[in-house]
Design a protein around this motif. Structure first.
Motif, PDB file in Angstrom:
ATOM      1  N   GLU A 157       2.635  -8.907  -8.267  1.00 19.91           N
ATOM      2  CA  GLU A 157       2.917  -8.485  -6.984  1.00 19.91           C
ATOM      3  C   GLU A 157       2.108  -7.325  -6.606  1.00 19.91           C
ATOM      4  N   GLN A 158       1.757  -6.440  -7.339  1.00 16.16           N
ATOM      5  CA  GLN A 158       0.974  -5.325  -6.961  1.00 16.16           C
ATOM      6  C   GLN A 158      -0.345  -5.692  -6.625  1.00 16.16           C
ATOM      7  N   GLN A 159      -0.811  -6.681  -7.550  1.00 18.74           N
ATOM      8  CA  GLN A 159      -2.257  -7.284  -7.422  1.00 18.74           C
ATOM      9  C   GLN A 159      -2.011  -8.070  -5.923  1.00 18.74           C
ATOM     10  N   ILE A 160      -1.256  -8.750  -5.626  1.00 21.41           N
ATOM     11  CA  ILE A 160      -1.168  -9.404  -4.266  1.00 21.41           C
ATOM     12  C   ILE A 160      -1.456  -8.556  -3.032  1.00 21.41           C
ATOM     13  N   THR A 161      -0.444  -7.227  -3.350  1.00 19.24           N
ATOM     14  CA  THR A 161      -0.351  -6.342  -2.299  1.00 19.24           C
ATOM     15  C   THR A 161      -1.950  -5.687  -2.108  1.00 19.24           C
ATOM     16  N   VAL A 162      -2.396  -5.477  -3.225  1.00 16.79           N
ATOM     17  CA  VAL A 162      -3.865  -4.711  -3.022  1.00 16.79           C
ATOM     18  C   VAL A 162      -4.582  -5.679  -2.517  1.00 16.79           C
ATOM     19  N   LYS A 163      -4.724  -6.781  -2.871  1.00 16.60           N
ATOM     20  CA  LYS A 163      -5.582  -7.898  -2.231  1.00 16.60           C
ATOM     21  C   LYS A 163      -5.288  -8.077  -0.367  1.00 16.60           C
ATOM     22  N   ARG A 164      -4.232  -7.785   0.070  1.00 13.48           N
ATOM     23  CA  ARG A 164      -3.700  -8.149   1.229  1.00 13.48           C
ATOM     24  C   ARG A 164      -4.391  -6.866   2.023  1.00 13.48           C
ATOM     25  N   LEU A 165      -4.125  -5.732   1.295  1.00 14.88           N
ATOM     26  CA  LEU A 165      -4.501  -4.494   2.121  1.00 14.88           C
ATOM     27  C   LEU A 165      -6.151  -4.316   2.275  1.00 14.88           C
ATOM     28  N   LEU A 166      -6.741  -4.848   1.089  1.00 13.52           N
ATOM     29  CA  LEU A 166      -8.276  -4.956   1.189  1.00 13.52           C
ATOM     30  C   LEU A 166      -8.783  -5.672   2.021  1.00 13.52           C
ATOM     31  N   LYS A 167      -8.161  -7.001   2.065  1.00 12.47           N
ATOM     32  CA  LYS A 167      -8.430  -8.195   3.251  1.00 12.47           C
ATOM     33  C   LYS A 167      -8.221  -7.440   4.791  1.00 12.47           C
ATOM     34  N   LYS A 168      -7.355  -6.724   4.819  1.00  7.87           N
ATOM     35  CA  LYS A 168      -7.019  -6.434   6.383  1.00  7.87           C
ATOM     36  C   LYS A 168      -8.007  -4.944   6.580  1.00  7.87           C
ATOM     37  N   GLU A 169      -8.292  -4.320   5.511  1.00  6.85           N
ATOM     38  CA  GLU A 169      -9.227  -3.374   5.625  1.00  6.85           C
ATOM     39  C   GLU A 169     -10.735  -3.795   6.074  1.00  6.85           C
ATOM     40  N   LYS A 170     -10.987  -5.151   5.449  1.00  3.19           N
ATOM     41  CA  LYS A 170     -12.324  -5.522   5.644  1.00  3.19           C
ATOM     42  C   LYS A 170     -12.486  -6.153   6.977  1.00  3.19           C
ATOM     43  N   VAL A 171     -11.437  -6.807   7.503  1.00  3.28           N
ATOM     44  CA  VAL A 171     -11.152  -7.148   8.779  1.00  3.28           C
ATOM     45  C   VAL A 171     -11.476  -6.088   9.968  1.00  3.28           C
ATOM     46  N   ARG A 172     -10.710  -4.823   9.645  1.00  3.10           N
ATOM     47  CA  ARG A 172     -10.745  -3.548  10.478  1.00  3.10           C
ATOM     48  C   ARG A 172     -12.405  -3.054  10.560  1.00  3.10           C
ATOM     49  N   ARG A 173     -12.843  -3.134   9.387  1.00  3.29           N
ATOM     50  CA  ARG A 173     -14.215  -2.472   9.277  1.00  3.29           C
ATOM     51  C   ARG A 173     -15.226  -3.536  10.053  1.00  3.29           C
ATOM     52  N   ARG A 210      12.906  -3.723  -1.060  1.00  5.30           N
ATOM     53  CA  ARG A 210      11.746  -3.226  -0.716  1.00  5.30           C
ATOM     54  C   ARG A 210      11.361  -2.029  -2.008  1.00  5.30           C
ATOM     55  N   ASN A 211      12.445  -1.405  -2.414  1.00  6.79           N
ATOM     56  CA  ASN A 211      12.000  -0.208  -3.263  1.00  6.79           C
ATOM     57  C   ASN A 211      12.058  -0.735  -4.580  1.00  6.79           C
ATOM     58  N   ARG A 212      12.364  -2.025  -4.938  1.00 13.54           N
ATOM     59  CA  ARG A 212      12.360  -2.103  -6.415  1.00 13.54           C
ATOM     60  C   ARG A 212      10.896  -2.247  -6.958  1.00 13.54           C
ATOM     61  N   ILE A 213      10.795  -1.940  -8.185  1.00 13.99           N
ATOM     62  CA  ILE A 213       9.418  -1.948  -8.988  1.00 13.99           C
ATOM     63  C   ILE A 213       8.958  -3.026  -8.950  1.00 13.99           C
ATOM     64  N   LYS A 214       7.614  -3.161  -8.513  1.00 10.28           N
ATOM     65  CA  LYS A 214       6.931  -4.548  -8.226  1.00 10.28           C
ATOM     66  C   LYS A 214       6.313  -4.728  -9.860  1.00 10.28           C
ATOM     67  N   THR A 215       6.240  -6.224  -9.902  1.00  2.93           N
ATOM     68  CA  THR A 215       5.674  -6.610 -11.171  1.00  2.93           C
ATOM     69  C   THR A 215       4.068  -6.330 -11.081  1.00  2.93           C
ATOM     70  N   THR A 216       3.118  -6.465 -12.070  1.00  2.00           N
ATOM     71  CA  THR A 216       1.658  -6.448 -12.164  1.00  2.00           C
ATOM     72  C   THR A 216       1.248  -7.390 -11.004  1.00  2.00           C
TER      73      THR A 216
END
Length: 200
Positions: free
Chosen positions: A147-163, A139-145
């Protein structure tokens, strides 16, 4: 309604129904005997088991079944004795024996009913794996670009559902959210070469 599946505990006895003889140990282990031991106390590990059950005779192999996920004992084991008669005596003597507050269940298993992989890995010393530390390292290892984009998309999707859920409740509420601070994907910018204004 479907029937709910119940979790089964350590079996008191094993099924001795006929199985594929090609998967059994009777060919190479004639004269030996195997004992199934169930309801083993939690802190009764390989070392303690070997020391305790060797009082009856020589133990060739011993395998305590463990969870692949937690490495904890599943509460049952298989013991291979050099002599078949000794194995029968152990099964008879130790069945319903109270050990550390647990009622042991022992059963003699004929060699033609013992699967060839029963003692697989029994000679390998047990090594407990720190799954928590391994998971922390992953979990603490440095993510690749990517992997970071996948994480961002997932967070944005959850936020959209919450809104959307908040709006469905008739609540007029606006909050900055992750979208305002989410790092944007880097864009490759191509600069066109300036046209030469002067002829060489």
């Amino acid at each position: 309604m479907g029937k709910r599946k119940l979790q089964t505990t350590t079996p008191d006895v094993l099924s001795l129904e006929n199985k594929d003889n090609d998967q059994m140990l009777d060919k190479d282990y004639k004269g030996m005997g195997v004992v199934y031991v169930g309801h083993i106390p939690k802190n009764f590990q390989e070392k303690e088991m070997r020391s305790f059950f060797e009082q009856f005779g020589d133990i060739l192999k011993l395998r305590l079944s463990r969870s692949k996920k937690t490495a904890n004992s599943k509460g049952y084991a298989f013991i291979l004795y050099e002599n078949e008669e000794v194995a029968r005596i152990v099964a008879t003597t130790m069945n319903d024996y109270i050990l550390c507050g647990r009622l042991l269940k022992c059963q003699y298993i004929p060699m033609n009913r013992v699967h060839k992989d029963t003692f697989k890995g029994s000679s390998r010393p047990f090594k407990k794996i720190d799954w928590q530390a391994r998971s922390k390292e992953v979990r603490n290892r440095i993510k690749t670009t990517e992997e970071q984009q996948i994480t961002v998309k997932r967070l944005l999707k959850k936020e959209k559902v919450r809104r959307r859920n908040i709006a469905a409740l008739g609540i007029d509420y606006e909050f900055p959210g992750y979208a305002t601070i989410a790092p944007k994907a880097s864009q490759k910018i191509t600069f066109q070469e300036e046209e030469e204004t002067e002829m060489a």
